[in-house]
Design a protein around this motif. Structure first.
Motif, PDB file in Angstrom:
ATOM      1  N   SER A   7     -62.803  16.419 -16.530  1.00 53.01           N
ATOM      2  CA  SER A   7     -61.521  16.290 -17.237  1.00 53.01           C
ATOM      3  C   SER A   7     -61.608  16.739 -18.689  1.00 53.01           C
ATOM      4  N   PHE A   8     -62.548  16.181 -19.464  1.00 54.23           N
ATOM      5  CA  PHE A   8     -62.623  16.519 -20.893  1.00 54.23           C
ATOM      6  C   PHE A   8     -64.081  16.420 -21.347  1.00 54.23           C
ATOM      7  N   CYS A   9     -64.402  17.058 -22.460  1.00 57.00           N
ATOM      8  CA  CYS A   9     -65.815  17.011 -22.891  1.00 57.00           C
ATOM      9  C   CYS A   9     -65.928  16.756 -24.394  1.00 57.00           C
ATOM     10  N   PRO A  10     -65.717  15.512 -24.804  1.00 58.92           N
ATOM     11  CA  PRO A  10     -65.762  15.169 -26.231  1.00 58.92           C
ATOM     12  C   PRO A  10     -67.199  14.990 -26.738  1.00 58.92           C
ATOM     13  N   THR A  11     -67.372  15.116 -28.043  1.00 57.27           N
ATOM     14  CA  THR A  11     -68.650  14.714 -28.641  1.00 57.27           C
ATOM     15  C   THR A  11     -68.631  13.188 -28.795  1.00 57.27           C
ATOM     16  N   ALA A  12     -69.804  12.619 -29.025  1.00 57.32           N
ATOM     17  CA  ALA A  12     -69.882  11.162 -29.246  1.00 57.32           C
ATOM     18  C   ALA A  12     -69.079  10.793 -30.499  1.00 57.32           C
ATOM     19  N   GLN A  13     -69.092  11.696 -31.492  1.00 58.37           N
ATOM     20  CA  GLN A  13     -68.328  11.465 -32.727  1.00 58.37           C
ATOM     21  C   GLN A  13     -66.828  11.368 -32.430  1.00 58.37           C
ATOM     22  N   LYS A  14     -66.345  12.226 -31.544  1.00 54.02           N
ATOM     23  CA  LYS A  14     -64.914  12.241 -31.194  1.00 54.02           C
ATOM     24  C   LYS A  14     -64.540  10.915 -30.496  1.00 54.02           C
ATOM     25  N   ILE A  15     -65.418  10.441 -29.611  1.00 53.06           N
ATOM     26  CA  ILE A  15     -65.129   9.161 -28.932  1.00 53.06           C
ATOM     27  C   ILE A  15     -65.082   8.041 -29.981  1.00 53.06           C
ATOM     28  N   HIS A  16     -66.038   8.084 -30.910  1.00 53.86           N
ATOM     29  CA  HIS A  16     -66.064   7.119 -32.006  1.00 53.86           C
ATOM     30  C   HIS A  16     -64.730   7.118 -32.753  1.00 53.86           C
ATOM     31  N   GLU A  17     -64.232   8.318 -33.074  1.00 51.63           N
ATOM     32  CA  GLU A  17     -62.978   8.415 -33.839  1.00 51.63           C
ATOM     33  C   GLU A  17     -61.794   7.853 -33.056  1.00 51.63           C
ATOM     34  N   ILE A  18     -61.741   8.172 -31.765  1.00 52.42           N
ATOM     35  CA  ILE A  18     -60.603   7.682 -30.955  1.00 52.42           C
ATOM     36  C   ILE A  18     -60.650   6.165 -30.827  1.00 52.42           C
ATOM     37  N   VAL A  19     -61.865   5.635 -30.635  1.00 53.68           N
ATOM     38  CA  VAL A  19     -62.007   4.177 -30.510  1.00 53.68           C
ATOM     39  C   VAL A  19     -61.588   3.504 -31.816  1.00 53.68           C
ATOM     40  N   LYS A  20     -61.996   4.110 -32.944  1.00 58.74           N
ATOM     41  CA  LYS A  20     -61.666   3.538 -34.269  1.00 58.74           C
ATOM     42  C   LYS A  20     -60.156   3.520 -34.537  1.00 58.74           C
ATOM     43  N   GLN A  21     -59.441   4.517 -33.972  1.00 59.51           N
ATOM     44  CA  GLN A  21     -57.980   4.532 -34.194  1.00 59.51           C
ATOM     45  C   GLN A  21     -57.340   3.256 -33.647  1.00 59.51           C
ATOM     46  N   SER A  22     -57.828   2.789 -32.511  1.00 63.46           N
ATOM     47  CA  SER A  22     -57.233   1.588 -31.909  1.00 63.46           C
ATOM     48  C   SER A  22     -57.912   0.302 -32.369  1.00 63.46           C
ATOM     49  N   PHE A  23     -59.185   0.412 -32.734  1.00 65.49           N
ATOM     50  CA  PHE A  23     -59.917  -0.776 -33.189  1.00 65.49           C
ATOM     51  C   PHE A  23     -60.534  -0.449 -34.561  1.00 65.49           C
ATOM     52  N   PRO A  24     -59.705  -0.450 -35.618  1.00 64.77           N
ATOM     53  CA  PRO A  24     -60.188   0.003 -36.935  1.00 64.77           C
ATOM     54  C   PRO A  24     -61.366  -0.814 -37.454  1.00 64.77           C
ATOM     55  N   ALA A  25     -61.508  -2.061 -36.988  1.00 61.53           N
ATOM     56  CA  ALA A  25     -62.613  -2.889 -37.501  1.00 61.53           C
ATOM     57  C   ALA A  25     -63.915  -2.649 -36.724  1.00 61.53           C
ATOM     58  N   GLU A  85     -67.413  -1.736 -35.471  1.00 60.04           N
ATOM     59  CA  GLU A  85     -68.646  -1.375 -36.206  1.00 60.04           C
ATOM     60  C   GLU A  85     -69.496  -0.505 -35.290  1.00 60.04           C
ATOM     61  N   ILE A  86     -69.396   0.814 -35.454  1.00 64.18           N
ATOM     62  CA  ILE A  86     -70.175   1.717 -34.589  1.00 64.18           C
ATOM     63  C   ILE A  86     -71.127   2.531 -35.468  1.00 64.18           C
ATOM     64  N   THR A  87     -72.409   2.456 -35.140  1.00 63.80           N
ATOM     65  CA  THR A  87     -73.386   3.253 -35.892  1.00 63.80           C
ATOM     66  C   THR A  87     -74.173   4.109 -34.886  1.00 63.80           C
ATOM     67  N   PHE A  88     -74.859   5.110 -35.415  1.00 60.88           N
ATOM     68  CA  PHE A  88     -75.620   6.018 -34.529  1.00 60.88           C
ATOM     69  C   PHE A  88     -77.113   5.881 -34.830  1.00 60.88           C
ATOM     70  N   SER A  89     -77.884   5.606 -33.787  1.00 61.31           N
ATOM     71  CA  SER A  89     -79.340   5.565 -33.937  1.00 61.31           C
ATOM     72  C   SER A  89     -79.943   6.167 -32.660  1.00 61.31           C
ATOM     73  N   PRO A  90     -80.063   7.498 -32.635  1.00 64.89           N
ATOM     74  CA  PRO A  90     -80.474   8.156 -31.388  1.00 64.89           C
ATOM     75  C   PRO A  90     -81.822   7.669 -30.849  1.00 64.89           C
ATOM     76  N   HIS A  91     -81.838   7.445 -29.537  1.00 62.49           N
ATOM     77  CA  HIS A  91     -83.066   7.079 -28.825  1.00 62.49           C
ATOM     78  C   HIS A  91     -83.640   8.400 -28.296  1.00 62.49           C
ATOM     79  N   LYS A  92     -84.881   8.710 -28.736  1.00 64.05           N
ATOM     80  CA  LYS A  92     -85.430  10.041 -28.497  1.00 64.05           C
ATOM     81  C   LYS A  92     -85.360  10.463 -27.015  1.00 64.05           C
ATOM     82  N   SER A  93     -85.793   9.598 -26.134  1.00 64.26           N
ATOM     83  CA  SER A  93     -85.891  10.003 -24.718  1.00 64.26           C
ATOM     84  C   SER A  93     -84.529  10.035 -24.034  1.00 64.26           C
ATOM     85  N   ARG A  94     -83.679   9.067 -24.359  1.00 63.76           N
ATOM     86  CA  ARG A  94     -82.334   9.095 -23.738  1.00 63.76           C
ATOM     87  C   ARG A  94     -81.550  10.296 -24.271  1.00 63.76           C
ATOM     88  N   GLN A  95     -81.744  10.598 -25.561  1.00 60.17           N
ATOM     89  CA  GLN A  95     -81.092  11.778 -26.133  1.00 60.17           C
ATOM     90  C   GLN A  95     -81.550  13.044 -25.398  1.00 60.17           C
TER      91      GLN A  95
END
Ligand code: AKB
Length: 344
Positions: free
Chosen positions: A264-282, A284-294
């Motif tokens: 259906s769609f192919c967003p970046t993780a940043q884009k999902i973060h932005e959409i989630v923040k629009q509805s839940f402005p408070a 707290e989402i941070t990024f800490s990549p896990h080497k192997s899962r990444q």
């Protein structure tokens, strides 16, 4: 007389939930649900029967042949990509031997019934394996027969089970003197990452998208395990269910292949973060990549080509990224976490 039923394995998982609710609304569909966990209370009334059991239990599957005439199997049970890496051999047993058991069950059923049994199998973008990020970004959309070098046990299992499905459909016991007329009508969809408002996946590597949303809706902080620029194909759960049902209903002669991509769609993780923040402005989402899962996510394509599904069985998603969040995910998770009974 045995009762005619549809069998769903992994029935209590995220796709099982959506599928059971849809099938239950259709006429003449008696559902037998199988899962290692007891089926959630609200789904029990939709089923003819729910069985707590393991797809590796040969006796249990044997008893099903005695009791039911299984016309269609939705084999959803599997150990997802991250979880599978913690015990690859166990994952192999469940994902591959479990599938083999269900294929055997389907063959036996088709012999009794004198007609093919439909076997719907959800495969995954994990079947792909692109060697590095530079190549991933360069190749863009991939077709069903490209870049099939999975790096995870789950991906290897899914790809191999696609082949098993083809073998059982078209070459099973090819040296037998008398060729069998009816075996298995195997139909497979390679799904992208899925996002559901009703359930959280357990043990996948595309889980960061649903986890971001569900954490935000509960007011919980979330540490995303991939980089913000990470891009994958995704789909809202109602579209995943729609695609399974469309493929199940498609006339066999329209199907030019056994395995189909859908997306259906192919967003970046940043884009999902932005959409989630629009509805839940408070949130707290941070990024800490896990080497192997990444690295796993980096080996999966940015996008997949689903033109074969569009041509052969009129596949077309109902939800764009915006619509998925504004009309389905956000209102449903808000309701879910307001109503504590639904959230448990
Ligand atoms: C996983 O992350 O393992 C699954 C998948 C992509 O099939 N969601």
């Amino acid at each position: 007389m045995r009762k005619e039923v549809v069998l769903i394995t992994g029935a209590n998982g995220e796709m099982g939930h959506g599928l059971i609710s849809h099938l239950a609304k259709m006429e003449n569909k008696r559902i037998v649900a199988l899962d290692v966990q007891p089926l959630d209370q609200e789904l029990r009334a939709c089923c003819e029967r729910y069985i707590v059991g393991d797809i590796l239990d040969g006796m249990l599957l044997g008893r099903m042949v005695v009791e039911y005439e299984i016309q269609t199997i939705y084999h959803l049970a599997s150990i997802l990509s991250t979880k599978a890496e913690y015990n690859p051999e166990t994952a192999h047993r469940i994902n591959v031997e479990g599938t083999l058991n269900l294929l055997r069950l389907a063959v036996e059923q088709s012999e009794w019934q004198g007609r093919p049994v439909k076997f719907l199998y959800p495969s995954s973008i994990a079947a792909y394996g692109i060697p590095n990020l530079e190549t991933k970004n360069k190749v863009g959309k991939v077709k069903e027969n490209e870049w099939l070098y999975p790096t995870t046990m789950y991906g290897c299992n899914k790809l191999y089970c696609e082949h098993l499905g083809r073998y059982y459909s078209t070459h099973y016991r090819q040296l037998a003197v008398e060729q069998r007329k009816s075996t298995i009508d195997f139909r497979c969809i390679r799904f992208p990452g899925l996002i559901s408002a009703d359930t959280l996946p357990t043990g996948g590597t595309s889980d960061y998208a649903p986890e971001m949303l569900h954490h935000a809706a509960q007011g919980l902080p979330y540490v995303c395990f991939v980089r913000p620029d990470t891009q994958l194909p995704f789909m809202a759960m109602p579209d995943a269910i729609k695609s399974l049902l469309l493929l199940e209903q498609a006339p066999r002669e329209n199907l030019s292949q056994l395995v189909y991509n859908v997306t259906s769609f192919c967003p970046t993780a940043q884009k999902i973060h932005e959409i989630v923040k629009q509805s839940f402005p408070a949130a707290e989402i941070t990024f800490s990549p896990h080497k192997s899962r990444q690295a796993i996510v980096d080996s999966w394509p940015v996008d997949i080509d689903d033109s074969a599904a569009r041509n052969d069985w009129n596949w077309n998603p109902d939800y764009s990224l915006e619509k998925a969040f504004t009309e389905y995910l956000i209102p449903a998770v808000q309701k879910r976490y307001r109503d504590p009974e639904k959230a448990s």
